[in-house]
Design a protein around this motif. Sequence first.
Motif, PDB file in Angstrom:
ATOM      1  N   ALA A  46      55.558  30.925  30.968  1.00 35.84           N
ATOM      2  CA  ALA A  46      55.868  29.903  31.972  1.00 35.84           C
ATOM      3  C   ALA A  46      54.618  29.512  32.750  1.00 35.84           C
ATOM      4  CB  ALA A  46      56.955  30.401  32.912  1.00 35.84           C
ATOM      5  N   THR A  49      51.555  25.195  32.278  1.00 36.73           N
ATOM      6  CA  THR A  49      52.336  24.073  32.808  1.00 36.73           C
ATOM      7  C   THR A  49      51.899  22.718  32.272  1.00 36.73           C
ATOM      8  OG1 THR A  49      50.900  24.028  34.748  1.00 36.73           O
ATOM      9  CG2 THR A  49      52.945  25.287  34.939  1.00 36.73           C
ATOM     10  N   CYS A  67      58.753  30.854  23.812  1.00 41.19           N
ATOM     11  CA  CYS A  67      58.498  30.503  25.213  1.00 41.19           C
ATOM     12  C   CYS A  67      59.780  30.613  26.018  1.00 41.19           C
ATOM     13  CB  CYS A  67      57.942  29.079  25.295  1.00 41.19           C
ATOM     14  SG  CYS A  67      59.036  27.825  24.594  1.00 41.19           S
ATOM     15  N   SER A  71      60.733  26.022  30.340  1.00 42.28           N
ATOM     16  CA  SER A  71      59.304  25.977  30.617  1.00 42.28           C
ATOM     17  C   SER A  71      58.685  24.682  30.099  1.00 42.28           C
ATOM     18  CB  SER A  71      58.600  27.172  29.954  1.00 42.28           C
ATOM     19  OG  SER A  71      58.681  27.066  28.540  1.00 42.28           O
TER      20      SER A  71
END
Length: 85
Positions: A46, A49, A67, A71
């Motif tokens: 996470a 970005t 993942c 996220s």
Amino acid sequence: AKLTAIGDAAFEGTGLTSVSIPESVKSIGLLSFNGCTALTSVTLTAGTTEIGDFSFNGCAKNLVISCPAGSAAAAYAAEAGIATK
């Protein structure tokens, strides 16, 4: 110092088969792993970005991105048509 970004085209066309991006990496540049035809496994947290356009374009057809749900990586994978787990 911790790695915080992967630059544009950093690993483009290399023979990588799997990649695990550490939590400290906040952004992955454009075309970072473009054309890595052997790349089948990517693990993202996470913490990442920002993922640039075409970062995983031209990778193995069976590429899977591991993942967290919700996220930025999951959103990128969905938009790019890449499987997640």
